[in-house]
Scaffold this active site. Sequence first.
Site, PDB file in Angstrom:
ATOM      1  CB  CYS A 171     -69.788 -15.443 -49.552  1.00  0.00           C
ATOM      2  SG  CYS A 171     -70.432 -14.684 -51.051  1.00  0.00           S
ATOM      3  CB  SER A 172     -71.639 -19.865 -50.442  1.00  0.00           C
ATOM      4  OG  SER A 172     -72.596 -19.166 -49.673  1.00  0.00           O
ATOM      5  CB  CYS A 173     -72.254 -15.965 -55.182  1.00  0.00           C
ATOM      6  SG  CYS A 173     -72.149 -14.452 -54.199  1.00  0.00           S
ATOM      7  CB  CYS A 208     -68.636 -18.354 -54.464  1.00  0.00           C
ATOM      8  SG  CYS A 208     -68.909 -16.667 -53.876  1.00  0.00           S
TER       9      CYS A 208
END
Length: 213
Positions: free
Chosen positions: A118-120, A115
């Site tokens: 961000c950090s999906c 991702c």
Amino acid sequence: MTTFDSDHAAALHRELHAHLPSDPALRVKTLESLAVERGIVAPETIDAWIEAFSDHIGPKRGAAVVARAWTDSGFRGRLLENAAEAIKDFDFQGSATGHLKAVENTDDQHHLVVCTLCSCYPFSILGMSPAWYKSAEYRARAVREPRKVLEEFGVLLPDNIGVRVWDSTAELRYLVIPQRPAGTEDWDESRLAAIVTRNSMIGTHRDLTTEPA
């Protein structure tokens, strides 16, 4: 006489602050410390819950999905066509998997998930995302130099195996279906699920062994 080097002082300041946790992390740590200090919860309990959600509960859900795909060709087809619908068979659906897409490793193709913004992450089937998945270094390098990143995870791919990088978003997240190891043809789903690793479902692990993860 002591001299003052403003550039050097600024560099030291940046270096020191680079090692401090983020504000949310500091708040969480403060709340944890207060809860432990006041006897509300034991630190061992917090550690156990973190381990459960990061290493067991989530990844085991994804592993069950992979094992079903390995043993049921009909389910595998539905999973590849519409993963968000297919995982409803397990009641694993949630906001993080509303637009889930499954991709399958083959003899000549390897998939890697990142991702970049961000950090999906599909936490309803993989649990909490690992710290390295959220790091700026992984998010940047997985796109620029995926083969080098994979090598650092111990995945050495020959040139005849292509690498495709999938960029998760808030609307679309991914699950990698790793290849089924040879010699497991007569295994049931429960036994198969035990050898599926979290990293293999992200793509930073390729060759599964017949020993439980």
